[in-house]
Design an enzyme around this catalytic site. Structure first.
Site, PDB file in Angstrom:
ATOM      1  N   GLY A 244       2.175  63.608 -36.511  1.00 50.63           N
ATOM      2  CA  GLY A 244       2.427  63.263 -35.119  1.00 50.63           C
ATOM      3  C   GLY A 244       1.772  61.939 -34.800  1.00 50.63           C
ATOM      4  O   GLY A 244       1.522  61.126 -35.693  1.00 50.63           O
ATOM      5  N   SER A 245       1.475  61.741 -33.537  1.00 50.76           N
ATOM      6  CA  SER A 245       0.953  60.442 -33.118  1.00 50.76           C
ATOM      7  C   SER A 245      -0.514  60.276 -33.515  1.00 50.76           C
ATOM      8  O   SER A 245      -1.243  61.252 -33.692  1.00 50.76           O
ATOM      9  CB  SER A 245       1.095  60.303 -31.609  1.00 50.76           C
ATOM     10  OG  SER A 245       0.352  61.323 -30.979  1.00 50.76           O
ATOM     11  N   THR A 246      -0.934  59.035 -33.585  1.00 52.79           N
ATOM     12  CA  THR A 246      -2.334  58.726 -33.888  1.00 52.79           C
ATOM     13  C   THR A 246      -3.241  59.307 -32.801  1.00 52.79           C
ATOM     14  O   THR A 246      -4.314  59.854 -33.096  1.00 52.79           O
ATOM     15  CB  THR A 246      -2.486  57.193 -33.995  1.00 52.79           C
ATOM     16  OG1 THR A 246      -1.732  56.764 -35.140  1.00 52.79           O
ATOM     17  CG2 THR A 246      -3.927  56.777 -34.158  1.00 52.79           C
ATOM     18  N   GLY A 249      -3.588  62.921 -33.440  1.00 53.48           N
ATOM     19  CA  GLY A 249      -4.303  63.076 -34.710  1.00 53.48           C
ATOM     20  C   GLY A 249      -5.810  62.973 -34.501  1.00 53.48           C
ATOM     21  O   GLY A 249      -6.591  63.758 -35.053  1.00 53.48           O
ATOM     22  N   GLU A 267      -0.959  62.857 -40.808  1.00 50.60           N
ATOM     23  CA  GLU A 267       0.121  61.883 -41.045  1.00 50.60           C
ATOM     24  C   GLU A 267       0.512  61.362 -39.672  1.00 50.60           C
ATOM     25  O   GLU A 267       1.139  62.073 -38.892  1.00 50.60           O
ATOM     26  CB  GLU A 267       1.344  62.560 -41.670  1.00 50.60           C
ATOM     27  CG  GLU A 267       1.090  63.276 -42.972  1.00 50.60           C
ATOM     28  CD  GLU A 267       0.955  62.337 -44.146  1.00 50.60           C
ATOM     29  OE1 GLU A 267       1.175  61.121 -43.986  1.00 50.60           O
ATOM     30  OE2 GLU A 267       0.576  62.829 -45.219  1.00 50.60           O
ATOM     31  N   CYS A 302       8.358  57.601 -38.364  1.00 46.97           N
ATOM     32  CA  CYS A 302       6.996  57.056 -38.401  1.00 46.97           C
ATOM     33  C   CYS A 302       6.913  55.817 -39.277  1.00 46.97           C
ATOM     34  O   CYS A 302       6.174  54.892 -38.986  1.00 46.97           O
ATOM     35  CB  CYS A 302       6.044  58.123 -38.902  1.00 46.97           C
ATOM     36  SG  CYS A 302       6.604  58.837 -40.437  1.00 46.97           S
ATOM     37  N   GLU A 399       3.518  51.364 -31.445  1.00 45.63           N
ATOM     38  CA  GLU A 399       4.638  52.099 -32.021  1.00 45.63           C
ATOM     39  C   GLU A 399       5.601  52.501 -30.902  1.00 45.63           C
ATOM     40  O   GLU A 399       5.203  53.161 -29.940  1.00 45.63           O
ATOM     41  CB  GLU A 399       4.113  53.354 -32.721  1.00 45.63           C
ATOM     42  CG  GLU A 399       5.214  54.096 -33.426  1.00 45.63           C
ATOM     43  CD  GLU A 399       4.714  55.348 -34.125  1.00 45.63           C
ATOM     44  OE1 GLU A 399       3.866  56.045 -33.558  1.00 45.63           O
ATOM     45  OE2 GLU A 399       5.195  55.621 -35.232  1.00 45.63           O
TER      46      GLU A 399
HETATM   47  P1  NAD Z   1       2.810  64.058 -30.831  1.00 43.96           P
HETATM   48  O1  NAD Z   1       1.547  63.615 -31.453  1.00 43.96           O
HETATM   49  O2  NAD Z   1       2.934  63.951 -29.368  1.00 43.96           O
HETATM   50  O3  NAD Z   1       3.100  65.588 -31.176  1.00 43.96           O
HETATM   51  C1  NAD Z   1       3.052  66.069 -32.487  1.00 43.96           C
HETATM   52  C2  NAD Z   1       2.681  67.532 -32.435  1.00 43.96           C
HETATM   53  O4  NAD Z   1       1.389  67.651 -31.848  1.00 43.96           O
HETATM   54  C3  NAD Z   1       3.633  68.373 -31.583  1.00 43.96           C
HETATM   55  O5  NAD Z   1       3.798  69.643 -32.192  1.00 43.96           O
HETATM   56  C4  NAD Z   1       2.863  68.516 -30.279  1.00 43.96           C
HETATM   57  O6  NAD Z   1       3.173  69.683 -29.560  1.00 43.96           O
HETATM   58  C5  NAD Z   1       1.425  68.562 -30.770  1.00 43.96           C
HETATM   59  N1  NAD Z   1       0.468  68.162 -29.744  1.00 43.96           N
HETATM   60  C6  NAD Z   1       0.686  67.330 -28.687  1.00 43.96           C
HETATM   61  N2  NAD Z   1      -0.427  67.245 -27.926  1.00 43.96           N
HETATM   62  C7  NAD Z   1      -1.364  68.024 -28.515  1.00 43.96           C
HETATM   63  C8  NAD Z   1      -2.713  68.333 -28.215  1.00 43.96           C
HETATM   64  N3  NAD Z   1      -3.318  67.834 -27.133  1.00 43.96           N
HETATM   65  N4  NAD Z   1      -3.385  69.156 -29.050  1.00 43.96           N
HETATM   66  C9  NAD Z   1      -2.783  69.672 -30.135  1.00 43.96           C
HETATM   67  N5  NAD Z   1      -1.508  69.440 -30.463  1.00 43.96           N
HETATM   68  C10 NAD Z   1      -0.795  68.605 -29.666  1.00 43.96           C
HETATM   69  O7  NAD Z   1       3.945  63.263 -31.598  1.00 43.96           O
HETATM   70  P2  NAD Z   1       5.509  63.369 -31.363  1.00 43.96           P
HETATM   71  O8  NAD Z   1       5.824  62.635 -30.115  1.00 43.96           O
HETATM   72  O9  NAD Z   1       5.978  64.768 -31.493  1.00 43.96           O
HETATM   73  O10 NAD Z   1       6.055  62.576 -32.646  1.00 43.96           O
HETATM   74  C11 NAD Z   1       6.034  61.232 -32.694  1.00 43.96           C
HETATM   75  C12 NAD Z   1       4.820  60.724 -33.457  1.00 43.96           C
HETATM   76  O11 NAD Z   1       4.743  61.351 -34.738  1.00 43.96           O
HETATM   77  C13 NAD Z   1       4.908  59.254 -33.754  1.00 43.96           C
HETATM   78  O12 NAD Z   1       3.678  58.639 -33.487  1.00 43.96           O
HETATM   79  C14 NAD Z   1       5.215  59.196 -35.233  1.00 43.96           C
HETATM   80  O13 NAD Z   1       4.809  58.047 -35.858  1.00 43.96           O
HETATM   81  C15 NAD Z   1       4.520  60.385 -35.748  1.00 43.96           C
HETATM   82  N6  NAD Z   1       5.098  60.821 -37.023  1.00 43.96           N
HETATM   83  C16 NAD Z   1       4.408  60.572 -38.169  1.00 43.96           C
HETATM   84  C17 NAD Z   1       4.938  60.928 -39.399  1.00 43.96           C
HETATM   85  C18 NAD Z   1       4.185  60.667 -40.675  1.00 43.96           C
HETATM   86  O14 NAD Z   1       4.454  61.316 -41.667  1.00 43.96           O
HETATM   87  N7  NAD Z   1       3.231  59.759 -40.694  1.00 43.96           N
HETATM   88  C19 NAD Z   1       6.159  61.568 -39.468  1.00 43.96           C
HETATM   89  C20 NAD Z   1       6.854  61.818 -38.283  1.00 43.96           C
HETATM   90  C21 NAD Z   1       6.296  61.440 -37.058  1.00 43.96           C
END
Ligand code: NAD
Length: 497
Positions: A244-246, A249, A267, A302, A399
């Site tokens: 997910g997002s940095t 993360g 990731e 990503c 991003e």
């Molecule tokens: P996001 O970080 O908002 O969400 C990812 C996951 O985290 C979701 O399941 C979400 O419900 C959960 N989440 C959100 N807030 C949370 C919190 N406060 N505590 C715990 N969990 C929480 O990201 P997104 O908008 O779903 O996806 C886009 C991002 O993912 C982009 O930044 C993209 O670069 C990244 N991404 C990375 C890869 C990789 O392999 N590096 C692959 C795909 C996407």
């Protein structure tokens, strides 16, 4: 027969049973609180399911069930050949349900049905099969000790793994985590993104059908700050694997520090550069792949090559070629099999992408695109290119996660490397040149998990995938992913010499 028209897919959708309950302890269930959230499709703008909204109690129940399953040893200590056979059956079932899973992917997050049919779902089946095939071919080690000592080094599953994944490749992102984590013998609690819960829930029923023992896989749909945080803070989860997002993360690192010091693998995002030198042998191919690198999956990738660094003498030619490709990639209905670009995932995300485009219009020259558009809903954005983007512009540093390309000219190799490296991310980079020495020299200097030479964003389950810097750490895919989900144990034995 696989539908071949949009109307046939729409008809198929009418009879599709979109899963909406959580999957805990071997069965589908409401959330403990009985609350739900709306799963709104960006394809139609309509709510397609009301999904169980899991929170602390549901995650806790799922973890207890996962722990019980782990302790029972039915999966965690079984013969690797049994795990192999089960995961191969799962791969077969994913292929059997190809059309249903592809439809769920497309309708949940807006991707073209053809991409889901040819990339996402077969990719998921292939990954389960590949890890399954590896499981009875992994050996332990014996340390080179002196006489009288035998030291055996073996891998052990960690216990309960929490997997939290995004919405851009819902089934594949879940698979990247599940195949090695389950393959290594762990129990897993999976939280899909709230925008795209359906395929993970479908997968849970397939896993049961394949013979995965109850409790080994749980799927807890829910919001990030409730279900996601509950996984991050749980005292009895041994490891969290997150994509997910940095920003989020970093929160998982805090959650782990504030709870039980669980292992965390991240990731995260990227702002990957694509460097095209004037000696590139095939500018048409470079343009094709540069367009693919930013427009495939609506740019919601990503490792999207969202920064194009081009040597000044070919800048005009390459931008013209890309302009034409952007026009060809105009979005259309995701359920039309000919569609190449679908909808962005949600209204909220479209607004975020449009805010970046708005900033770009004040920072650089708009070449093409720049508008949202209506197709089957309002969640569509034109492929957009900005040229002569200043290196400090917002759109060249943050991003966007949409179909927006920032083009930067450079004069020398050293300047190209400096521009490419001026980022907080380190996920991927591409280099186009006909000079092998330059390709290798530049590739060595770029701090990114994957370097693609004379192609863009190369990816396979045969090779590790992940980043440096704020793109995270730990690697998905390849045999290296198994390292994240197992711990090394050493057993010393004394014997008479
Ligand atoms: P996001 O970080 O908002 O969400 C990812 C996951 O985290 C979701 O399941 C979400 O419900 C959960 N989440 C959100 N807030 C949370 C919190 N406060 N505590 C715990 N969990 C929480 O990201 P997104 O908008 O779903 O996806 C886009 C991002 O993912 C982009 O930044 C993209 O670069 C990244 N991404 C990375 C890869 C990789 O392999 N590096 C692959 C795909 C996407």
């Amino acid at each position: 027969m696989t539908p071949s028209t949009r109307a046939q897919w729409e008809q198929r959708l009418e009879t599709l049973d979109v899963p909406s309950e959580a999957f805990i302890d071997g069965g589908f269930t409401d959330s403990a609180s009985g609350t739900t959230f709306d799963n709104v499709s960006p394809v139609t703008g309509a709510t397609i399911s009301e999904v169980a909204s899991c929170d602390v109690d549901d995650v806790d129940r799922a973890v207890r069930s996962a722990r019980d399953a782990f302790k029972s040893g039915e999966w965690s200590r079984c013969d690797p050949a049994t795990r192999k056979a089960t995961l191969i059956r799962l791969a077969d079932l994913i292929e059997r349900d190809l059309e249903q899973l592809a439809l769920l992917e497309s309708i949940d997050m807006g991707k073209p049905i053809n991409d889901a049919l040819t990339v996402d779902v077969p990719g998921s089946a292939a990954i389960f099969r590949w890890y399954a095939e590896a499981l009875d071919k992994l050996y332990g080690e014996i340390a080179p000790t002196g006489p009288g000592d035998l030291a055996l080094i073996d891998r052990e599953p960690l216990g309960v793994v929490g997997a939290v994944v995004p919405w851009n490749f819902p089934l594949e992102m879940a698979t990247w985590k599940l195949a090695p984590a389950l393959g290594a013998g762990n129990s897993v609690v999976l939280k899909p993104a709230e925008q795209s819960p359906s395929s993970a829930l479908w997968l849970a029923s397939l896993a049961t059908e394949a013979g995965l023992p109850p409790g080994v896989l749980q799927v807890v749909p829910g919001l990030g700050h409730t279900a996601g945080q509950a996984i991050g803070r749980h005292q009895d989860i041994d490891c969290v694997t997150f994509t997910g997002s940095t920003e989020i993360g970093k929160r998982f690192l805090s959650y782990a520090g504030e709870s039980n010091m669980k292992q965390v693998w991240l990731e995260c995002g990227g702002k990957s550069p694509n460097l095209v030198f004037a000696d590139c042998a095939d500018l048409e191919a470079a343009a094709d792949m540069a367009a693919f690198g930013i427009f495939f999956n609506q740019g919601e990738i990503c490792s999207a090559n969202s920064r194009l660094l081009v040597q000044r003498e070919i800048q005009g030619d390459l931008v013209d070629l890309l302009h034409a490709r952007a026009l060809e990639a105009a979005p259309s209905h995701p359920l039309d099999p000919a569609t190449r670009m679908g909808a962005l995932v949600s209204e909220e995300h479209v607004q975020r992408v449009m805010a970046y485009i708005g900033a770009g219009k004040t920072e650089a020259r708009l070449v093409v695109g720049g508008n949202r558009c209506s197709v089957s809903s309002d969640c569509f954005v034109e492929p957009t290119i900005f040229d002569n983007v200043p290196p400090d512009a917002t759109i060249s540093n943050e991003e966007i996660f949409g179909p927006v390309l920032a083009v930067h000219p450079f004069d020398s190799e050293a300047e190209a490397v400096e521009l490419a490296s001026a980022t907080t991310f380190g996920l991927a980079a591409s280099v186009w040149t006909n000079d092998l020495s330059r390709a290798l020299r530049v590739g060595k200097q770029l701090h990114a998990g994957t370097i693609s030479i004379n192609t863009v964003d190369a990816l396979s389950h045969l090779t590790p995938f992940g980043g440096f810097k704020q793109s995270g750490f730990g690697r998905d895919l390849s045999l290296h992913a198994l390292d994240k989900f197992s711990g090394l144990k050493t057993t010393w034995i004394k014997y008479q010499t």
